[in-house]
Design a protein around this motif. Structure first.
Motif, short mmCIF file in Angstrom:
data_model
loop_
_atom_site.label_atom_id
_atom_site.label_comp_id
_atom_site.label_asym_id
_atom_site.label_seq_id
_atom_site.Cartn_x
_atom_site.Cartn_y
_atom_site.Cartn_z
N GLN A 96 72.34 -7.03 49.71
CA GLN A 96 71.41 -5.93 49.81
C GLN A 96 70.12 -6.61 49.41
N ILE A 97 69.23 -5.94 50.37
CA ILE A 97 67.95 -6.47 50.26
C ILE A 97 67.04 -5.22 49.56
N PRO A 98 66.68 -5.26 48.48
CA PRO A 98 66.02 -4.25 47.60
C PRO A 98 64.52 -3.94 48.10
N LEU A 99 64.15 -2.72 48.24
CA LEU A 99 62.70 -2.59 48.59
C LEU A 99 62.00 -2.44 47.50
N ASN A 100 60.65 -2.73 47.20
CA ASN A 100 60.01 -2.84 46.18
C ASN A 100 59.72 -1.67 45.55
N LEU A 101 59.62 -0.67 46.33
CA LEU A 101 58.94 0.80 46.13
C LEU A 101 59.96 1.39 45.29
N THR A 102 61.44 1.04 45.05
CA THR A 102 62.26 1.95 44.38
C THR A 102 62.36 1.33 42.78
N ARG A 103 61.76 0.27 42.67
CA ARG A 103 61.41 -0.30 41.27
C ARG A 103 62.65 -0.83 40.55
N THR A 104 63.69 0.15 40.54
CA THR A 104 65.20 -0.17 40.36
C THR A 104 65.76 -0.12 41.43
N PHE A 105 67.20 -0.99 41.33
CA PHE A 105 67.63 -1.25 42.70
C PHE A 105 69.22 -1.01 42.62
N LYS A 106 69.83 -0.60 43.84
CA LYS A 106 71.17 -0.31 43.86
C LYS A 106 72.12 -1.33 43.45
N THR A 107 73.26 -0.82 42.47
CA THR A 107 73.99 -1.82 41.99
C THR A 107 75.54 -1.88 42.38
N LYS A 108 75.67 -0.72 43.17
CA LYS A 108 77.11 -0.47 43.98
C LYS A 108 77.02 0.36 44.83
N ASP A 109 77.92 0.36 45.90
CA ASP A 109 78.03 1.43 46.76
C ASP A 109 79.33 1.74 47.48
N ILE A 110 79.60 2.32 48.64
CA ILE A 110 80.80 2.52 49.19
C ILE A 110 81.35 1.28 49.98
N ASN A 111 80.43 0.21 50.29
CA ASN A 111 80.77 -1.13 50.84
C ASN A 111 81.48 -2.04 49.73
N GLY A 112 81.44 -1.72 48.48
CA GLY A 112 82.00 -2.49 47.52
C GLY A 112 81.00 -3.32 47.03
N ASP A 113 81.47 -4.55 46.26
CA ASP A 113 80.37 -5.33 45.76
C ASP A 113 79.54 -6.03 46.88
N PHE A 114 78.26 -6.34 46.58
CA PHE A 114 77.30 -6.93 47.39
C PHE A 114 76.35 -8.00 46.50
N LYS A 115 75.97 -8.98 47.10
CA LYS A 115 75.31 -9.71 46.72
C LYS A 115 73.47 -9.44 46.79
N SER A 116 72.90 -9.30 46.04
CA SER A 116 71.41 -8.84 46.15
C SER A 116 70.60 -10.03 46.39
N LEU A 117 69.54 -9.74 47.36
CA LEU A 117 68.81 -10.69 47.63
C LEU A 117 67.32 -10.61 47.27
N ALA A 118 66.36 -11.32 47.68
CA ALA A 118 64.98 -11.10 47.30
C ALA A 118 64.38 -9.84 47.65
N ILE A 119 63.45 -9.41 47.04
CA ILE A 119 62.83 -7.88 47.33
C ILE A 119 61.91 -8.01 48.54
N TRP A 120 62.29 -7.23 49.19
CA TRP A 120 61.40 -6.90 50.47
C TRP A 120 60.06 -5.91 50.31
N GLN A 121 58.95 -6.42 50.15
CA GLN A 121 57.83 -5.72 49.88
C GLN A 121 57.57 -4.59 51.16
N TRP A 122 56.99 -3.40 50.92
CA TRP A 122 56.99 -2.31 51.95
C TRP A 122 56.00 -2.83 52.83
N THR A 123 54.84 -3.67 52.41
CA THR A 123 53.90 -3.98 53.42
C THR A 123 54.36 -5.08 54.49
N GLN A 124 55.39 -5.68 54.09
CA GLN A 124 55.85 -7.12 54.70
C GLN A 124 56.47 -6.64 56.03
#
Length: 614
Positions: free
Chosen positions: A548-576
């Motif tokens: 999962q590549i978090p988006l900085n706009l959400t400030r808090t990031f997803k921890t689980k979902d239907i796909n099961g466990d995932f590995k969080s990567l660095a934040i993707w800034q919305w301007t990038q």
């Protein structure tokens, strides 16, 4: 501490308390006596309305809706149909020519107000086609009540849209949006919207309705029939007592609803059954070879209410009637009017489940439909697809219940016709654009929220939305507030992009670089709407690895979902515009790299989302 300081503190606390408790809603009690001339499709009406002003404002005028005044040549509805031509509602035009323009005079709709009184005193009023403005004799102060009484007569129009007589399926009378209906008043003022074909809004109300009609008629309605043994169709051995004009009285009541609707036909049959922990369901229709699917509905409707109650909150009313009404499908309080003829049980259920789901997202969470049609039609479409996917599982596997809507949205964005969902319902210039901005964008709004914050959080949000707002009038701001509280995320940005603009989502895999011990991937944001990204890797041993590549706009990031466990990567800034990351797998270990295997991301260009490693 001085008296002046204490007074100051008291005033500040009072203002704070008022702000904290700013929500209010109006309430009405209708008592109606209706005498129907079935042969001439007219009726005489008397009604009283006990109206309570729970607002902090003093009211000097009130507004009523007179919907049937739209059904005549030269009306605003007719003008709008002519303007939209072939791009408008096909039920209102033939080859782009307005059907309203050719209604014979004796088949026009009409609601003719004889008089209206406030606490016994005649009031001045003016008719602005489908809106009646009434000048009060005594202003209504905050937290006070008044009684309106009135008499009127009505002409049931040729059925062109929703209401009317003698529709193509042979139903005598579909009587909806048929009485002088007091408009809603809230923080935004009077919801005095002209009726030109779209949605409705009203305060919650109680109804006590007497309908006197020829004894050979059967009535289906959204409410409780108080005298079933006195009328035709609801008991095996009714004791019908007709008056000197061969008419019988049907007495209906309903509590805390937005409206009361009914239909009447001499050939209706009535069937009923009760859903465990749900409503008593009535099926009111003409039995024929074309309506044989109705006889098979019971197990499907039972399962429907069980799924809806579990996912979206309990249906609160005692009954619900599915009534063969003759014009597509249209929802009302405790009932819906639907086409009776169906090619299959599944297609009939799809229609009924959509209209029935309006009981949640129109009747119970009663948003202002003319202002927020996407919150009603879109959320209802989401519920429809949710239950249909479980009751009628697809023959071929689909990644999620909403994939057809996502694909339809993706295709429509390429047409150049899209209009923002924020537009008022009646003010869309293109009928197809209205459908997509309201039904499809409203549905995919929830699909995208599930993708952003996780399906479990979305489910919690839907239940909490019900808990806080059923039988009230929520706005989009209220819904987003709950979603943010449940998820801990900032979601205002997404609401803005999806509802207020026609900007799109388009992410793609720009480059893949294979190394001796790893693989480096570059993604690109090719459009305007920023999103967090679920990136999935299928290994050749059939293992799926989720990132999962978090988006900085959400400030808090997803921890689980239907796909099961995932590995969080660095934040993707919305301007990038581009984002590069490395995974610890080599080319000979990889089978497929992809953005969002679940296919919930409403990406308008799916072609660059998948790379098959060969």
């Amino acid at each position: 501490m001085t008296k002046h300081f204490l007074l100051f503190i008291t005033l500040i606390c009072g203002l704070f308390s008022a702000q904290q408790n700013a929500y209010y809603q109006q309430f009405a009690k209708y008592k109606m006596d209706i005498d129907v001339d079935a042969a001439n499709y007219t009726f005489q009406g008397k009604q009283s309305i006990d109206y309570t002003n729970n607002s902090p404002d003093e009211l000097n005028v009130v507004y009523f809706n007179l919907y049937w005044n739209a059904f005549k040549p030269g009306s605003m509805m007719d003008q709008r149909v002519q303007f939209q031509g072939k791009t408008g509602d096909s039920r209102l035009n033939v080859n782009g020519i307005s059907r309203l323009a050719s209604i014979p005079k004796d088949q026009e709709g009409a609601q003719n107000i004889h008089w209206i009184k406030q606490n016994g005193k005649l009031l001045k009023f003016e008719i602005q086609e489908t809106i009646m403005k009434v000048y009060l004799d005594q202003p209504m102060k905050s937290n006070s009540s008044t009684k309106f009484t009135m008499e009127w007569d009505a002409n049931i129009p040729m059925q062109i849209r929703r209401s009317g007589r003698n529709n193509r399926e042979g139903i005598d009378m579909t009587v909806t949006q048929w009485y002088p209906k007091i408009a809603e008043y809230d923080y935004d003022g009077w919801a005095a919207f002209d009726y030109v074909g779209r949605e409705f809004h009203a305060p919650f109300a109680d109804f006590d309705v007497n309908i006197k009609i020829d004894k050979n008629y059967v009535i289906g309605a959204g409410g409780t029939l108080e005298n079933p043994s006195d009328v035709k169709g609801y008991t095996d051995s009714p004791s019908i007592k007709a008056d000197k004009n061969d008419k019988v009285n049907w007495h209906w009541t309903a509590k805390n609803m937005l409206d009361f609707a009914w239909a009447a036909d001499r050939d209706y049959s009535v069937e009923s059954f009760s859903v465990l922990n749900g409503p008593k369901v009535y099926l009111v229709y003409q039995k024929s070879e074309k309506t044989k699917a109705w006889s098979e509905l019971k197990p499907y409707i039972t399962k429907y209410y069980q799924l809806m109650n579990a996912a979206f909150g309990d249906y609160v009313y005692p009954s619900y009637a599915f009534i063969q009404g003759g014009d597509g499908g249209m929802e009302y309080g405790m009932c819906t009017m639907v086409l009776g003829e169906a090619k299959s049980v599944e297609s009939l259920c799809g229609l009924m489940f959509h209209e029935g789901s309006h009981s949640w997202f129109q009747q119970m969470m009663a948003t202002n439909e003319p202002m927020y049609p996407w919150m009603d039609e879109g959320f209802t479409s989401y519920a429809e697809d949710y239950v249909m996917y479980q009751i009628f599982p697809p023959k071929e596997a689909k990644p999620n219940p909403f994939i057809n809507s996502l694909h339809a949205y993706e295709k429509f964005t390429k047409s150049g016709l899209e209009e923002p969902a924020v537009w008022l319902g009646d003010h869309h210039d293109n009928g197809t654009a209205y459908t997509y901005s309201t039904y499809v964008k409203g549905e995919t709004f929830l699909v995208e929220l599930g993708y952003i914050m996780g399906e479990e959080n979305l489910q919690k949000t839907m239940k909490e939305y019900y808990n806080q707002w059923h039988q009230k009038h929520p706005t989009d701001r209220d819904f987003i507030h709950i979603a943010q509280k449940v998820s801990g995320m900032d979601l205002k940005w997404f609401h803005h992009y999806w509802i207020n603009t026609t900007k799109t989502i388009d992410y793609g895999i720009k480059n893949v670089q294979y190394d001796m011990t790893s693989t480096t991937i570059t993604l690109a944001n090719n459009s305007q709407v920023p999103m967090p990204i679920d990136f999935n890797v299928l290994l050749k041993d059939k293992t799926i690895v989720n990132y999962q590549i978090p988006l900085n706009l959400t400030r808090t990031f997803k921890t689980k979902d239907i796909n099961g466990d995932f590995k969080s990567l660095a934040i993707w800034q919305w301007t990038q515009r581009e984002y590069t990351f490395t995974i610890p797998y080599t080319k000979d270990q990889l089978a497929v790299l992809g953005i969002d295997f679940s296919q919930r991301l409403a990406d308008v260009n799916q072609a660059d989302n998948i790379v098959e490693v060969k």
